[in-house]
Write a protein that holds these residues in place. Structure first.
Motif, PDB file in Angstrom:
ATOM      1  N   ASP A  57       0.819  -1.223   0.000  1.00  0.00           N
ATOM      2  CA  ASP A  57       0.000   0.000   0.000  1.00  0.00           C
ATOM      3  C   ASP A  57       0.851   1.270   0.000  1.00  0.00           C
ATOM      4  OD1 ASP A  57      -2.318  -1.591   0.115  1.00  0.00           O
ATOM      5  OD2 ASP A  57      -2.302  -1.593   2.301  1.00  0.00           O
ATOM      6  N   GLY A  58       1.954   1.271  -0.754  1.00  0.00           N
ATOM      7  CA  GLY A  58       2.801   2.453  -0.861  1.00  0.00           C
ATOM      8  C   GLY A  58       3.773   2.667   0.286  1.00  0.00           C
ATOM      9  N   ARG A  59       3.762   1.789   1.288  1.00  0.00           N
ATOM     10  CA  ARG A  59       4.692   1.878   2.418  1.00  0.00           C
ATOM     11  C   ARG A  59       5.726   0.771   2.270  1.00  0.00           C
ATOM     12  NH1 ARG A  59       2.445  -0.458   5.900  1.00  0.00           N
ATOM     13  NH2 ARG A  59       0.474  -0.903   4.947  1.00  0.00           N
ATOM     14  N   CYS A  60       6.969   1.082   2.573  1.00  0.00           N
ATOM     15  CA  CYS A  60       8.030   0.076   2.494  1.00  0.00           C
ATOM     16  C   CYS A  60       8.804   0.014   3.802  1.00  0.00           C
ATOM     17  CB  CYS A  60       9.009   0.404   1.363  1.00  0.00           C
ATOM     18  SG  CYS A  60       8.273   0.285  -0.282  1.00  0.00           S
ATOM     19  N   SER A  61       9.318  -1.162   4.064  1.00  0.00           N
ATOM     20  CA  SER A  61      10.188  -1.381   5.214  1.00  0.00           C
ATOM     21  C   SER A  61      11.338  -2.237   4.720  1.00  0.00           C
ATOM     22  CB  SER A  61       9.409  -2.100   6.319  1.00  0.00           C
ATOM     23  OG  SER A  61      10.223  -2.304   7.447  1.00  0.00           O
ATOM     24  N   GLU A  62      12.543  -1.933   5.195  1.00  0.00           N
ATOM     25  CA  GLU A  62      13.719  -2.671   4.739  1.00  0.00           C
ATOM     26  C   GLU A  62      14.717  -2.784   5.878  1.00  0.00           C
ATOM     27  OE1 GLU A  62      16.908  -2.613   1.036  1.00  0.00           O
ATOM     28  OE2 GLU A  62      15.579  -0.892   1.347  1.00  0.00           O
ATOM     29  N   ALA A  63      15.313  -3.957   6.011  1.00  0.00           N
ATOM     30  CA  ALA A  63      16.325  -4.156   7.057  1.00  0.00           C
ATOM     31  C   ALA A  63      17.120  -5.425   6.774  1.00  0.00           C
ATOM     32  CB  ALA A  63      15.665  -4.273   8.430  1.00  0.00           C
ATOM     33  N   VAL A 100      15.439 -18.446  10.143  1.00  0.00           N
ATOM     34  CA  VAL A 100      14.235 -17.610  10.130  1.00  0.00           C
ATOM     35  C   VAL A 100      14.580 -16.188  10.561  1.00  0.00           C
ATOM     36  CG1 VAL A 100      12.617 -19.513  10.500  1.00  0.00           C
ATOM     37  CG2 VAL A 100      13.586 -18.350  12.463  1.00  0.00           C
ATOM     38  N   GLY A 101      13.858 -15.244   9.985  1.00  0.00           N
ATOM     39  CA  GLY A 101      14.002 -13.838  10.335  1.00  0.00           C
ATOM     40  C   GLY A 101      12.687 -13.129  10.124  1.00  0.00           C
ATOM     41  N   MET A 102      12.550 -11.940  10.710  1.00  0.00           N
ATOM     42  CA  MET A 102      11.305 -11.186  10.597  1.00  0.00           C
ATOM     43  C   MET A 102      11.578  -9.718  10.306  1.00  0.00           C
ATOM     44  SD  MET A 102       8.923 -12.693  13.567  1.00  0.00           S
ATOM     45  CE  MET A 102       9.821 -13.875  14.533  1.00  0.00           C
ATOM     46  N   LEU A 103      10.694  -9.144   9.492  1.00  0.00           N
ATOM     47  CA  LEU A 103      10.761  -7.735   9.145  1.00  0.00           C
ATOM     48  C   LEU A 103       9.457  -7.072   9.569  1.00  0.00           C
ATOM     49  CD1 LEU A 103      12.157  -5.363   7.586  1.00  0.00           C
ATOM     50  CD2 LEU A 103      10.861  -6.137   5.588  1.00  0.00           C
ATOM     51  N   LEU A 104       9.539  -6.031  10.381  1.00  0.00           N
ATOM     52  CA  LEU A 104       8.369  -5.297  10.838  1.00  0.00           C
ATOM     53  C   LEU A 104       7.763  -4.522   9.670  1.00  0.00           C
ATOM     54  CD1 LEU A 104       6.710  -4.528  13.389  1.00  0.00           C
ATOM     55  CD2 LEU A 104       8.215  -2.544  13.589  1.00  0.00           C
ATOM     56  N   LEU A 105       6.447  -4.681   9.455  1.00  0.00           N
ATOM     57  CA  LEU A 105       5.718  -3.949   8.426  1.00  0.00           C
ATOM     58  C   LEU A 105       4.381  -3.542   9.048  1.00  0.00           C
ATOM     59  CD1 LEU A 105       5.680  -2.957   5.486  1.00  0.00           C
ATOM     60  CD2 LEU A 105       4.612  -5.117   4.855  1.00  0.00           C
ATOM     61  N   ASP A 106       4.388  -2.349   9.670  1.00  0.00           N
ATOM     62  CA  ASP A 106       3.238  -1.922  10.457  1.00  0.00           C
ATOM     63  C   ASP A 106       2.560  -0.725   9.809  1.00  0.00           C
ATOM     64  OD1 ASP A 106       1.485  -1.895  12.570  1.00  0.00           O
ATOM     65  OD2 ASP A 106       2.819  -0.812  13.917  1.00  0.00           O
ATOM     66  N   PRO A 107       1.266  -0.803   9.515  1.00  0.00           N
ATOM     67  CA  PRO A 107       0.375  -1.929   9.774  1.00  0.00           C
ATOM     68  C   PRO A 107       0.441  -2.943   8.632  1.00  0.00           C
ATOM     69  CG  PRO A 107      -0.901  -0.106   8.899  1.00  0.00           C
ATOM     70  CD  PRO A 107       0.528   0.383   9.022  1.00  0.00           C
ATOM     71  N   LEU A 108       0.187  -4.183   8.958  1.00  0.00           N
ATOM     72  CA  LEU A 108       0.131  -5.264   7.974  1.00  0.00           C
ATOM     73  C   LEU A 108      -1.342  -5.473   7.641  1.00  0.00           C
ATOM     74  CD1 LEU A 108       1.547  -7.541   6.389  1.00  0.00           C
ATOM     75  CD2 LEU A 108       1.239  -8.981   8.403  1.00  0.00           C
ATOM     76  N   THR A 109      -1.684  -5.396   6.354  1.00  0.00           N
ATOM     77  CA  THR A 109      -3.065  -5.580   5.918  1.00  0.00           C
ATOM     78  C   THR A 109      -3.138  -6.795   4.997  1.00  0.00           C
ATOM     79  OG1 THR A 109      -2.900  -4.229   3.916  1.00  0.00           O
ATOM     80  CG2 THR A 109      -3.371  -3.066   5.988  1.00  0.00           C
ATOM     81  N   ASP A 110      -4.314  -7.035   4.438  1.00  0.00           N
ATOM     82  CA  ASP A 110      -4.444  -8.167   3.520  1.00  0.00           C
ATOM     83  C   ASP A 110      -4.245  -7.755   2.063  1.00  0.00           C
ATOM     84  OD1 ASP A 110      -6.788  -6.775   3.272  1.00  0.00           O
ATOM     85  OD2 ASP A 110      -8.106  -8.455   3.753  1.00  0.00           O
ATOM     86  N   SER A 111      -3.665  -6.577   1.824  1.00  0.00           N
ATOM     87  CA  SER A 111      -3.301  -6.135   0.477  1.00  0.00           C
ATOM     88  C   SER A 111      -2.036  -6.855   0.023  1.00  0.00           C
ATOM     89  CB  SER A 111      -3.032  -4.628   0.466  1.00  0.00           C
ATOM     90  OG  SER A 111      -4.173  -3.914   0.838  1.00  0.00           O
TER      91      SER A 111
END
Length: 165
Positions: A57-63, A100-111
């Motif tokens: 939805d136009g928001r990005c997170s990267e790490a 395993v690793g995790m990336l925060l993507l807040d808020p997470l939707t069903d898009s």
């Protein structure tokens, strides 16, 4: 007197019926808004560092991900319970060779989410850049009355990046 007894009897019956209605108890569990990445066991030895970028939805997170050893649950069975009632059961986690690793993507939707992985191998050479677009899964694990949980996961193997099954 008969009227009073009848009214009192109906009142008691009403209290018993309403007192026995099943309540809806929902667990107090918060959902983590993350994109989970699993590196397949067969490919884990090829990964030194891993970076994940996820856009929704136009928001990005990267790490750069902190990779940890993955595991699988192992059922340890149940103890015999009194009168065949509830019994204590247990399980343990056993390493399965994945990372395993995790990336925060807040808020997470069903898009739809576009995820891109990059990184280096243990030798410092770059890994191939892999991209996948997928739709997170929505589920009601505790019933519709307890709300929807959205999960987003990807699997990285030698073939590329794909939605986790």
């Amino acid at each position: 007197m008969r009227t009073f007894a009848a009214v009192a009897g109906l009142g008691c019956a009403a209290l018993l019926v309403t007192g026995c209605q099943p309540g809806t108890a929902c667990p107090a569990i918060a959902q983590a808004p993350v994109v989970a990445l699993t590196v397949a066991r067969e490919y884990a030895g090829s990964v030194g560092t891993l970076r994940l970028k996820a856009c929704q939805d136009g928001r990005c997170s990267e790490a750069e991900l902190e990779l940890r050893p993955g595991s699988t649950p192992v059922d340890q069975g149940c103890e015999p319970g009194p009168y065949d009632g509830d019994r204590p059961c247990s399980a343990t986690a056993s390493p399965d060779g994945t990372l395993v690793g995790m990336l925060l993507l807040d808020p997470l939707t069903d898009s739809p989410v576009e995820a891109t992985s990059s990184g280096t191998g243990p030798d410092g050479l770059p890994l191939p850049v892999r991209t996948v677009t997928f739709t997170p899964r929505a589920a009601y694990p505790y019933g519709a009355q307890c709300g929807r949980f959205i999960s987003a996961g990807v699997l990285l193997d030698a073939e590329g990046l794909q939605q986790a099954g």
